[in-house]
Design a protein around this motif. Structure first.
Motif, short mmCIF file in Angstrom:
data_model
loop_
_atom_site.label_atom_id
_atom_site.label_comp_id
_atom_site.label_asym_id
_atom_site.label_seq_id
_atom_site.Cartn_x
_atom_site.Cartn_y
_atom_site.Cartn_z
N ASP A 20 0.81 -1.22 0.00
CA ASP A 20 0.00 0.00 0.00
C ASP A 20 0.84 1.27 0.00
OD1 ASP A 20 -2.26 1.60 0.00
OD2 ASP A 20 -2.49 1.52 2.18
N ALA A 21 1.63 1.44 -1.04
CA ALA A 21 2.43 2.65 -1.23
C ALA A 21 2.66 2.82 -2.72
CB ALA A 21 3.76 2.54 -0.49
N LEU A 22 2.52 4.04 -3.20
CA LEU A 22 2.76 4.29 -4.63
C LEU A 22 4.25 4.16 -4.94
CD1 LEU A 22 0.54 7.43 -5.39
CD2 LEU A 22 0.01 5.03 -5.85
N SER A 23 4.54 3.52 -6.06
CA SER A 23 5.90 3.52 -6.57
C SER A 23 6.19 4.89 -7.17
CB SER A 23 6.07 2.44 -7.64
OG SER A 23 5.29 2.78 -8.79
N GLU A 24 7.43 5.14 -7.56
CA GLU A 24 7.75 6.41 -8.22
C GLU A 24 6.94 6.55 -9.51
OE1 GLU A 24 11.87 7.13 -8.82
OE2 GLU A 24 12.39 6.94 -6.70
N LEU A 25 6.78 5.44 -10.21
CA LEU A 25 5.99 5.45 -11.44
C LEU A 25 4.53 5.75 -11.12
CD1 LEU A 25 5.90 5.00 -14.48
CD2 LEU A 25 5.59 2.56 -14.05
N GLY A 26 4.01 5.18 -10.04
CA GLY A 26 2.63 5.44 -9.63
C GLY A 26 2.40 6.90 -9.29
N GLN A 27 3.38 7.52 -8.63
CA GLN A 27 3.28 8.94 -8.33
C GLN A 27 3.24 9.76 -9.61
OE1 GLN A 27 6.23 10.18 -5.35
NE2 GLN A 27 6.31 8.07 -4.63
N ALA A 28 4.08 9.39 -10.58
CA ALA A 28 4.10 10.10 -11.86
C ALA A 28 2.78 9.94 -12.60
CB ALA A 28 5.26 9.59 -12.71
N GLN A 29 2.18 8.75 -12.52
CA GLN A 29 0.89 8.52 -13.18
C GLN A 29 -0.20 9.41 -12.59
OE1 GLN A 29 0.76 4.35 -12.29
NE2 GLN A 29 1.42 3.72 -14.33
N ALA A 30 -0.22 9.52 -11.27
CA ALA A 30 -1.24 10.34 -10.60
C ALA A 30 -1.07 11.81 -10.96
CB ALA A 30 -1.14 10.15 -9.09
N HIS A 31 0.16 12.29 -10.92
CA HIS A 31 0.42 13.70 -11.23
C HIS A 31 0.12 13.99 -12.69
CE1 HIS A 31 2.95 17.40 -11.79
NE2 HIS A 31 2.35 17.68 -10.64
N ALA A 32 0.50 13.08 -13.58
CA ALA A 32 0.24 13.26 -15.02
C ALA A 32 -1.26 13.32 -15.31
CB ALA A 32 0.88 12.15 -15.82
N THR A 33 -2.05 12.54 -14.57
CA THR A 33 -3.50 12.57 -14.75
C THR A 33 -4.06 13.94 -14.36
OG1 THR A 33 -3.62 10.20 -14.31
CG2 THR A 33 -5.68 11.45 -14.16
N GLY A 34 -3.54 14.49 -13.27
CA GLY A 34 -3.96 15.83 -12.85
C GLY A 34 -3.61 16.89 -13.88
N LEU A 35 -2.40 16.81 -14.44
CA LEU A 35 -1.99 17.76 -15.47
C LEU A 35 -2.88 17.66 -16.70
CD1 LEU A 35 1.91 17.39 -15.30
CD2 LEU A 35 0.53 19.28 -14.42
N TRP A 36 -3.24 16.42 -17.06
CA TRP A 36 -4.13 16.20 -18.21
C TRP A 36 -5.50 16.81 -17.96
CZ3 TRP A 36 -8.71 13.37 -18.50
CH2 TRP A 36 -9.20 13.16 -19.80
N MET A 37 -6.02 16.63 -16.77
CA MET A 37 -7.33 17.19 -16.44
C MET A 37 -7.29 18.71 -16.50
SD MET A 37 -8.58 14.63 -13.35
CE MET A 37 -10.25 15.25 -13.34
N LYS A 38 -6.23 19.30 -16.01
CA LYS A 38 -6.08 20.75 -16.05
C LYS A 38 -6.03 21.24 -17.50
CE LYS A 38 -3.16 24.52 -14.31
NZ LYS A 38 -1.95 24.85 -13.50
N ALA A 39 -5.25 20.55 -18.33
CA ALA A 39 -5.09 20.95 -19.73
C ALA A 39 -6.39 20.86 -20.51
CB ALA A 39 -4.00 20.11 -20.39
N HIS A 40 -7.27 19.93 -20.10
CA HIS A 40 -8.52 19.71 -20.81
C HIS A 40 -9.72 20.35 -20.12
CE1 HIS A 40 -5.98 16.76 -22.83
NE2 HIS A 40 -6.87 16.76 -23.79
N GLY A 41 -9.46 21.16 -19.12
CA GLY A 41 -10.53 21.90 -18.46
C GLY A 41 -11.52 21.04 -17.71
N ILE A 42 -11.06 19.89 -17.22
CA ILE A 42 -11.93 18.98 -16.45
C ILE A 42 -11.81 19.32 -14.97
CG2 ILE A 42 -12.41 16.58 -15.87
CD1 ILE A 42 -11.14 15.83 -18.58
N THR A 43 -12.90 19.75 -14.39
CA THR A 43 -12.89 20.18 -12.99
C THR A 43 -13.98 19.45 -12.21
OG1 THR A 43 -12.19 22.39 -13.72
CG2 THR A 43 -12.94 22.16 -11.44
#
Length: 224
Positions: A20-43
């Motif tokens: 039950d801990a995110l790997s470095e890759l898992g952290q990058a996946q979560a952050h990248a999803t947030g950036l994608w939502m911001k870029a596409h105006g999903i709130t």
């Protein structure tokens, strides 16, 4: 109609002493999803997550990447059916062989045993101490989905739920009215940080998309 986006947490620490801990890759996946939502105006108007650290941390990193100020809401019903360590222990009892990554066995063999144990649990052939059966697990999520989608909410909202593969598979079974035998087939293909969309209005639900990962760059696409 409103949209419920079901997101699987980022890659966890499979085979580690503490899953039950995110790997470095898992952290990058979560952050990248947030950036994608911001870029596409999903709130999303609200963000929910299960009680596990990997679920909460995925939500937190996503919110940071998207620039959202609203805190995520923890909900116990969005927990996974079992923890990685519990499934490993059940696999050793069920199959009679070590699941340790340092045991000399190939990683692919351990993954196959892990999957076989999840399927056996779904079929009622394996019990995980202190955990629900698949039927009980589905009922818990059915109650949450029913309560959530029948609540009085403004039309056109988007809400995000960060949970785990087993929970998403169970929720899709509920939305599609699928039998328990379909749960494992869904579970085994749900990718890390994938997005599944459910449309709902006054308690009626429909599946719009399943297991999407087009928001992630190819090097962040993983299953385990």
């Amino acid at each position: 109609m409103s949209t419920l986006v079901l997101m699987r947490h980022g890659q966890a620490s499979f085979g580690a002493a503490r899953y039950d801990a995110l790997s470095e890759l898992g952290q990058a996946q979560a952050h990248a999803t947030g950036l994608w939502m911001k870029a596409h105006g999903i709130t999303p108007e609200k963000v929910f997550h299960g009680p596990r650290q990997r679920q909460a941390n995925t939500a937190s990193l996503l919110l940071a990447g998207a620039g959202f100020d609203s805190p995520a809401i923890t909900h116990a019903a969005l927990d996974e059916f079992a923890e990685g360590e519990e499934i490993f222990s059940a696999a050793e009892q069920f199959l009679g062989r070590s699941m340790a990554l340092n045991s000399g066995r190939e990683r692919i063999e351990i993954l196959r045993d892990y999957d076989a144990t999840c399927r056996a649990w779904a079929n009622g052939e394996v019990r995980i101490p202190g955990r629900l059966s698949l039927g009980e697990f589905r009922e818990q999520l059915r109650d949450w989905l029913s309560s959530h989608t029948q609540a009085q909410q403004a039309s056109g909202q988007t809400q995000l739920v960060v949970t785990s593969a087993g929970s998403i598979a169970a929720l899709v079974c509920e939305v599609m009215n699928l039998p328990n035998s379909s749960w494992y087939s869904l579970l085994r293909v749900i990718r890390n940080a994938s997005l599944t969309e459910v449309l709902y209005s006054k308690g009626k639900v429909s599946l719009l998309s399943f297991n999407g990962v087009n928001h992630l760059p190819p090097h962040l696409n993983t299953s385990m």
